[in-house]
Design a protein around this motif. Structure first.
Motif, PDB file in Angstrom:
ATOM      1  N   GLY A  36     -47.392 -39.238 -17.684  1.00 43.50           N
ATOM      2  CA  GLY A  36     -46.121 -38.542 -17.824  1.00 43.50           C
ATOM      3  C   GLY A  36     -44.987 -39.531 -17.987  1.00 43.50           C
ATOM      4  O   GLY A  36     -45.205 -40.746 -18.034  1.00 43.50           O
ATOM      5  N   LYS A  37     -43.768 -39.002 -18.043  1.00 44.42           N
ATOM      6  CA  LYS A  37     -42.593 -39.853 -18.224  1.00 44.42           C
ATOM      7  C   LYS A  37     -41.444 -39.327 -17.375  1.00 44.42           C
ATOM      8  O   LYS A  37     -41.194 -38.119 -17.335  1.00 44.42           O
ATOM      9  N   VAL A  38     -40.734 -40.240 -16.693  1.00 39.66           N
ATOM     10  CA  VAL A  38     -39.570 -39.874 -15.893  1.00 39.66           C
ATOM     11  C   VAL A  38     -38.416 -39.562 -16.831  1.00 39.66           C
ATOM     12  O   VAL A  38     -38.099 -40.350 -17.725  1.00 39.66           O
ATOM     13  N   MET A  39     -37.786 -38.405 -16.630  1.00 39.47           N
ATOM     14  CA  MET A  39     -36.691 -37.980 -17.500  1.00 39.47           C
ATOM     15  C   MET A  39     -35.323 -38.268 -16.884  1.00 39.47           C
ATOM     16  O   MET A  39     -34.463 -38.838 -17.530  1.00 39.47           O
ATOM     17  N   GLU A  55     -36.957 -35.673 -12.149  1.00 33.96           N
ATOM     18  CA  GLU A  55     -37.480 -34.728 -13.133  1.00 33.96           C
ATOM     19  C   GLU A  55     -38.349 -35.523 -14.102  1.00 33.96           C
ATOM     20  O   GLU A  55     -37.942 -36.578 -14.586  1.00 33.96           O
ATOM     21  N   PHE A  56     -39.545 -35.017 -14.337  1.00 36.05           N
ATOM     22  CA  PHE A  56     -40.470 -35.712 -15.227  1.00 36.05           C
ATOM     23  C   PHE A  56     -41.183 -34.700 -16.102  1.00 36.05           C
ATOM     24  O   PHE A  56     -41.177 -33.512 -15.826  1.00 36.05           O
ATOM     25  N   GLU A  57     -41.747 -35.204 -17.186  1.00 33.58           N
ATOM     26  CA  GLU A  57     -42.488 -34.315 -18.081  1.00 33.58           C
ATOM     27  C   GLU A  57     -43.865 -34.894 -18.345  1.00 33.58           C
ATOM     28  O   GLU A  57     -44.078 -36.111 -18.263  1.00 33.58           O
ATOM     29  N   PHE A  58     -44.776 -33.983 -18.650  1.00 35.15           N
ATOM     30  CA  PHE A  58     -46.157 -34.356 -18.930  1.00 35.15           C
ATOM     31  C   PHE A  58     -46.805 -33.227 -19.712  1.00 35.15           C
ATOM     32  O   PHE A  58     -46.208 -32.162 -19.879  1.00 35.15           O
ATOM     33  N   GLN A  59     -48.004 -33.481 -20.189  1.00 35.89           N
ATOM     34  CA  GLN A  59     -48.778 -32.440 -20.858  1.00 35.89           C
ATOM     35  C   GLN A  59     -50.021 -32.158 -20.029  1.00 35.89           C
ATOM     36  O   GLN A  59     -50.683 -33.096 -19.571  1.00 35.89           O
ATOM     37  N   ARG A  64     -50.374 -28.243 -22.991  1.00 37.29           N
ATOM     38  CA  ARG A  64     -49.130 -27.522 -22.738  1.00 37.29           C
ATOM     39  C   ARG A  64     -48.075 -28.465 -22.144  1.00 37.29           C
ATOM     40  O   ARG A  64     -48.333 -29.105 -21.126  1.00 37.29           O
ATOM     41  N   PRO A  65     -46.884 -28.580 -22.748  1.00 37.09           N
ATOM     42  CA  PRO A  65     -45.848 -29.446 -22.178  1.00 37.09           C
ATOM     43  C   PRO A  65     -45.241 -28.814 -20.924  1.00 37.09           C
ATOM     44  O   PRO A  65     -44.997 -27.599 -20.887  1.00 37.09           O
ATOM     45  N   VAL A  66     -45.024 -29.636 -19.902  1.00 39.43           N
ATOM     46  CA  VAL A  66     -44.486 -29.159 -18.631  1.00 39.43           C
ATOM     47  C   VAL A  66     -43.389 -30.115 -18.172  1.00 39.43           C
ATOM     48  O   VAL A  66     -43.530 -31.328 -18.278  1.00 39.43           O
ATOM     49  N   THR A  67     -42.302 -29.541 -17.672  1.00 38.91           N
ATOM     50  CA  THR A  67     -41.251 -30.314 -17.012  1.00 38.91           C
ATOM     51  C   THR A  67     -41.256 -29.893 -15.554  1.00 38.91           C
ATOM     52  O   THR A  67     -41.247 -28.702 -15.250  1.00 38.91           O
ATOM     53  N   ALA A  68     -41.287 -30.860 -14.654  1.00 38.71           N
ATOM     54  CA  ALA A  68     -41.362 -30.562 -13.228  1.00 38.71           C
ATOM     55  C   ALA A  68     -40.414 -31.474 -12.466  1.00 38.71           C
ATOM     56  O   ALA A  68     -39.929 -32.479 -12.988  1.00 38.71           O
ATOM     57  N   GLU A  69     -40.155 -31.108 -11.214  1.00 32.60           N
ATOM     58  CA  GLU A  69     -39.327 -31.904 -10.323  1.00 32.60           C
ATOM     59  C   GLU A  69     -40.103 -32.194  -9.056  1.00 32.60           C
ATOM     60  O   GLU A  69     -40.929 -31.402  -8.624  1.00 32.60           O
TER      61      GLU A  69
END
Length: 132
Positions: A36-39, A55-59, A64-69
């Motif tokens: 993933g990558k830190v946003m 907040e970071f994003e990953f697949q 499926r792309p996901v943004t999570a905290e």
């Protein structure tokens, strides 16, 4: 009689610590790990508290792309910065329930501290009963 002052809060605090520890173990065992990558960072860090979240994003494995905290915990001790590549652990049943797979961010620290505090209170009360 004051020994019960230690035992009464010690039991639920110890039980809470064990629950948190089991929950962290369950999540770590069940979680799927992906890159993933830190946003960005949210919240504020002051001398009194640290309420920052990352907040970071990953697949997901399905693409499926996901943004999570996630809460950063002791953010000063981590090497996480905006744009960094990270390993993410996520719950396959609820991908937004995710954590950064890095020491100090997996949920074990607070669980062990809670177990330790509950143990201290329990032992203080038990020794007080034995000696008293």
């Amino acid at each position: 009689m004051e020994q019960w002052f230690y035992i009464c809060p010690g039991v639920p605090v110890f039980a809470l610590g064990v629950f948190l520890l089991l929950r962290a173990c369950w999540f770590t065992k069940r979680a799927v790990r992906v890159p993933g990558k830190v946003m960005t960072f949210k919240g504020a860090r002051t001398h009194e508290s640290d309420s920052r979240r990352v907040e970071f994003e990953f697949q997901t494995l399905e693409g499926r792309p996901v943004t999570a905290e996630a809460h950063l915990g002791q953010a000063g001790r981590t090497d996480v910065g905006v744009g960094d590549d990270i390993t993410v652990m996520y719950d396959p049943n609820k991908p937004t329930r995710a954590r950064i797979d890095k020491k100090g961010l997996r949920g074990y620290q607070i669980a062990w501290m809670t177990v330790g505090l509950g143990s201290f209170w329990l032992l203080a009360g038990i020794f007080g009963l034995m000696l008293g």
